[in-house]
Scaffold this motif. Structure first.
Motif, short mmCIF file in Angstrom:
data_model
loop_
_atom_site.label_atom_id
_atom_site.label_comp_id
_atom_site.label_asym_id
_atom_site.label_seq_id
_atom_site.Cartn_x
_atom_site.Cartn_y
_atom_site.Cartn_z
N PHE A 230 0.84 -1.20 0.00
CA PHE A 230 0.00 0.00 0.00
C PHE A 230 0.87 1.25 0.00
CE2 PHE A 230 -4.01 -1.70 2.42
CZ PHE A 230 -4.36 -2.44 1.30
N MET A 231 0.49 2.24 -0.78
CA MET A 231 1.04 3.57 -0.58
C MET A 231 0.49 4.10 0.75
SD MET A 231 3.13 4.16 -3.02
CE MET A 231 3.47 5.94 -2.88
N PRO A 232 1.22 5.03 1.41
CA PRO A 232 0.77 5.50 2.72
C PRO A 232 -0.65 6.04 2.73
CG PRO A 232 3.04 6.13 2.38
CD PRO A 232 2.57 5.53 1.07
N SER A 233 -1.08 6.75 1.69
CA SER A 233 -2.44 7.26 1.68
C SER A 233 -3.46 6.13 1.60
CB SER A 233 -2.64 8.23 0.50
OG SER A 233 -2.36 7.58 -0.73
N ASN A 234 -3.12 5.04 0.91
CA ASN A 234 -4.01 3.89 0.88
C ASN A 234 -4.02 3.15 2.22
OD1 ASN A 234 -5.23 4.10 -1.60
ND2 ASN A 234 -3.74 2.82 -2.66
N PHE A 235 -2.89 3.17 2.92
CA PHE A 235 -2.87 2.62 4.27
C PHE A 235 -3.92 3.32 5.12
CE2 PHE A 235 -1.69 2.71 8.69
CZ PHE A 235 -1.15 1.45 8.96
N ASP A 236 -3.96 4.63 5.04
CA ASP A 236 -4.90 5.40 5.85
C ASP A 236 -6.34 5.02 5.52
OD1 ASP A 236 -5.34 7.50 7.80
OD2 ASP A 236 -6.13 8.68 6.14
N ARG A 237 -6.62 4.72 4.25
CA ARG A 237 -7.99 4.43 3.82
C ARG A 237 -8.38 2.97 4.00
NH1 ARG A 237 -7.96 5.97 -2.17
NH2 ARG A 237 -10.20 5.53 -2.03
N PHE A 238 -7.43 2.03 3.84
CA PHE A 238 -7.82 0.64 3.72
C PHE A 238 -7.19 -0.32 4.73
CE2 PHE A 238 -8.08 2.37 -0.69
CZ PHE A 238 -9.46 2.30 -0.82
N ALA A 239 -6.09 0.04 5.36
CA ALA A 239 -5.45 -0.89 6.31
C ALA A 239 -6.34 -1.08 7.53
CB ALA A 239 -4.08 -0.37 6.73
N ASP A 241 -6.90 -3.19 11.49
CA ASP A 241 -6.34 -3.89 12.66
C ASP A 241 -7.20 -5.14 12.88
OD1 ASP A 241 -5.31 -4.76 15.07
OD2 ASP A 241 -6.28 -3.17 16.25
N PHE A 242 -6.91 -6.20 12.15
CA PHE A 242 -7.78 -7.37 12.19
C PHE A 242 -7.63 -8.17 13.47
CE2 PHE A 242 -9.18 -11.67 10.86
CZ PHE A 242 -10.44 -11.34 10.39
N ASP A 243 -6.43 -8.17 14.06
CA ASP A 243 -6.23 -8.97 15.28
C ASP A 243 -6.51 -8.18 16.55
OD1 ASP A 243 -4.04 -7.29 15.41
OD2 ASP A 243 -2.55 -8.88 15.23
N GLY A 244 -6.88 -6.90 16.43
CA GLY A 244 -7.32 -6.14 17.58
C GLY A 244 -6.24 -5.74 18.56
N ASP A 245 -4.99 -5.63 18.11
CA ASP A 245 -3.92 -5.26 19.04
C ASP A 245 -3.67 -3.76 19.08
OD1 ASP A 245 -2.66 -4.76 16.63
OD2 ASP A 245 -0.92 -6.06 17.01
N GLY A 246 -4.51 -2.98 18.39
CA GLY A 246 -4.39 -1.53 18.42
C GLY A 246 -3.50 -0.94 17.35
N ARG A 247 -2.88 -1.79 16.54
CA ARG A 247 -2.01 -1.30 15.46
C ARG A 247 -2.45 -1.93 14.15
NH1 ARG A 247 3.02 -2.94 15.36
NH2 ARG A 247 2.59 -4.80 16.61
N ARG A 248 -2.35 -1.16 13.07
CA ARG A 248 -2.57 -1.70 11.73
C ARG A 248 -1.19 -2.02 11.15
NH1 ARG A 248 -6.06 2.75 8.76
NH2 ARG A 248 -4.90 4.17 10.12
N ASP A 249 -0.75 -3.22 11.36
CA ASP A 249 0.62 -3.61 11.01
C ASP A 249 0.59 -4.48 9.76
OD1 ASP A 249 3.21 -4.45 10.78
OD2 ASP A 249 3.33 -5.40 12.76
N ILE A 250 0.77 -3.85 8.60
CA ILE A 250 0.76 -4.60 7.34
C ILE A 250 2.15 -5.12 6.97
CG2 ILE A 250 -1.25 -3.36 6.47
CD1 ILE A 250 0.68 -1.71 4.70
N TRP A 251 3.14 -4.85 7.81
CA TRP A 251 4.51 -5.32 7.58
C TRP A 251 4.73 -6.70 8.18
CZ3 TRP A 251 3.00 -0.42 8.57
CH2 TRP A 251 3.41 0.58 7.70
N ASP A 252 4.47 -6.84 9.46
CA ASP A 252 4.84 -8.05 10.18
C ASP A 252 3.65 -8.86 10.67
OD1 ASP A 252 7.61 -7.35 9.98
OD2 ASP A 252 7.34 -5.94 11.64
N ASP A 253 2.46 -8.35 10.57
CA ASP A 253 1.26 -9.03 11.08
C ASP A 253 0.46 -9.56 9.89
OD1 ASP A 253 -1.36 -9.61 12.07
OD2 ASP A 253 -0.94 -8.36 13.82
N LYS A 254 0.52 -10.86 9.69
CA LYS A 254 -0.14 -11.48 8.54
C LYS A 254 -1.65 -11.23 8.55
CE LYS A 254 1.24 -15.61 7.73
NZ LYS A 254 1.36 -17.09 7.89
N ALA A 255 -2.25 -11.31 9.72
CA ALA A 255 -3.71 -11.11 9.79
C ALA A 255 -4.09 -9.71 9.33
CB ALA A 255 -4.20 -11.36 11.22
N ASP A 256 -3.37 -8.70 9.81
CA ASP A 256 -3.65 -7.34 9.38
C ASP A 256 -3.40 -7.16 7.89
OD1 ASP A 256 -4.20 -6.85 12.03
OD2 ASP A 256 -2.61 -5.38 12.33
#
Length: 365
Positions: A230-239, A241-256
C-alpha cells in the motif's frame, strides 16, 4: 455478431507500462525497485534490471531538479508536520540521518516500458509453477485465517492469496528502501513533488499513530509498504487492525496484511460469490484488431455468437454479464471478464496484471 467484431477501437495495442508491482515481480528484490501505482511483486524469474546500478564513483545519470537544498526542504517538512499535529520526536526520528537517495531518483526517471509478451509475463513471472505451488501451500496453511477474513469482508480467499503472492511473494519481499527517505527524496526532487509530499505526510502520520517503528517502515523505492504494498495514503484508507492489538501492522502481522487486502477489495466493489472471468475460444471470423472490448453483454449472447469455454465446452451462461478482454502484447489468448476483474484492476490497473491475478487465484484454490 457484426457489432462485436467491427469496433474500430484497439485499446489493447497500448504498450504495457511495467508498473511498480510488475517491476518488483520481475526483479527479485533488485533493491526492491518498485514504482507507484496501486501497489510490487516478487518473482520466481527475473526481467532485466530496469535501471543499471551506477559503478562506484560514477556521477549519477539523473540529478535532482529541486530548487532548495535537501536540508532546508526537510526543515520545511518538519515545520509543516508540527502544524499538522505530528510529534517533534517522531519527526526527529523519521528524518535522522536521511539523505537524497540517488537510486530512487534514477528509478523514478527510468521506469521501463513493457516489451515482455503476455505469455512470458504470465508463465515466467506471475503464474509460474513455483508461485502456484507456494500459493496453494499458503492458502492451505492460512485457511482458518482466510475464512475469518472472508466472513468479515466477503472477499474470496483465493484472490487475497493471489494478490499477496504477486505483490510480495507471500510476504517474503516487502521492499528494502526506507519509506520516509524514499518519499522525501521524491517530494524534494520535484518531478511529482505534490503527490509524493502528500504521501510523505501520510507516512509520518502512520509513524505518529504508532502502527510501525521507523526502523521497520521499509518498502519499495516509491514508498509502497508492507505485504499488500500500500502507498501510505491507501494505508490510511484501507489498512485494518484485524487482530485487535491496536495497530494496523501490514509489515509483520499477517492477519492485518491479508485483511487489509480484503478490505481494499470490499471497499472497491468486490461481488461475493462471483467469478472474475474465464479464457474463451472465439468463433470463426473473430479478429483481435476488430474486437469490441468495451461492450458488456449477457453470457448467453456470447454463447449465441459462437464463443466457447477455453476447454472447448459450452460457456457457463449462468454467469454475470461480461466483456471481451485481450491481453496486451498477447499472441491470441482471449478472455471474457466480469465485474470482479475490473475490481482487481483497481488494485493495479494494467490488463495483464488483472488477468494474471485472476488466473493465479483460480489455480491456488
Amino acid at each position: 455478431m457484426q457489432v462485436v467484431f467491427a469496433s474500430a477501437r484497439s485499446a489493447w495495442h497500448l504498450t504495457v507500462m511495467i508498473t511498480r508491482r510488475i517491476l518488483l515481480a520481475a526483479a527479485p528484490l533488485a533493491g526492491c525497485a518498485a514504482s507507484p501505482s496501486n501497489n510490487a511483486p516478487a518473482a520466481t524469474a527475473a526481467l532485466p534490471a530496469p535501471v543499471p546500478a551506477a559503478s562506484p564513483g560514477a556521477e549519477p545519470e539523473y540529478l535532482p531538479v529541486a530548487s532548495v537544498p535537501f536540508d532546508r526542504f526537510v526543515e520545511g517538512v518538519k515545520t509543516e508536520g508540527r502544524r499538522r499535529g505530528l510529534s517533534q520526536n517522531v519527526l526527529n526520528t523519521a528524518f535522522a540521518g536521511i539523505r537524497p537517495n540517488q537510486r530512487v531518483i534514477q528509478l523514478d526517471r527510468r521506469q521501463a516500458e513493457g516489451g515482455m509478451a503476455w505469455e512470458e509475463y504470465r508463465d515466467r513471472i506471475m503464474v509460474s509453477p513455483t508461485r502456484v505451488q507456494n500459493g496453494r501451500r499458503n492458502y492451505t496453511e492460512n485457511a482458518a485465517l482466510l475464512r475469518r477474513i472472508e466472513q468479515r469482508f466477503s472477499v474470496s480467499p483465493s484472490v487475497i492469496v493471489a494478490i499477496w503472492g504477486v505483490e510480495t511473494n507471500f510476504g517474503g519481499n516487502t521492499g528494502g528502501f526506507k519509506v520516509v527517505e524514499a518519499l522525501a527524496t521524491l517530494a524534494w526532487e520535484g518531478r511529482r513533488a505534490s503527490y509524493f509530499r502528500n504521501e510523505l505526510f501520510a507516512a509520518l502520520k502512520i509513524l505518529d499513530e504508532g502502527h510501525i517503528r521507523n526502523d521497520r517502515m521499509a518498502g519499495s523505492w516509491a514508498g509502497a509498504m508492507g505485504q499488500p504494498q500500500f502507498m501510505p495514503s491507501n494505508f490510511d484508507r484501507f489498512a485494518v487492525d484485524f487482530d485487535g492489538d491496536g495497530r494496523r501492522d501490514i509489515w509483520d502481522d499477517k492477519a492485518d496484511a491479508l485483511a487489509s487486502i480484503a478490505n481494499y477489495f470490499n471497499r472497491n466493489g468486490w461481488r461475493a460469490g462471483e467469478p472474475w472471468g474465464l479464457e474463451v475460444i472465439p468463433p470463426s471470423g473473430f479478429t483481435l484488431d476488430g474486437a469490441d472490448t468495451q461492450t458488456r453483454r449477457p453470457m448467453r449472447d456470447f454463447a449465441r455468437m459462437g464463443f466457447r469455454a477455453g476447454n472447448g465446452g459450452p460457456l457457463p451462461t449462468d454467469r454475470p454479464e461480461a466483456q471481451i478482454v485481450l491481453p496486451s502484447r498477447g499472441a491470441g489468448q482471449v478472455f471474457l471478464g466480469h465485474h470482479n476483474l475490473r475490481v482487481i484492476r483497481r488494485y493495479n490497473s494494467p490488463v495483464n496484471y488483472g488477468l494474471a491475478v485472476g488466473l493465479l487465484s483460480d489455480r491456488v484454490a
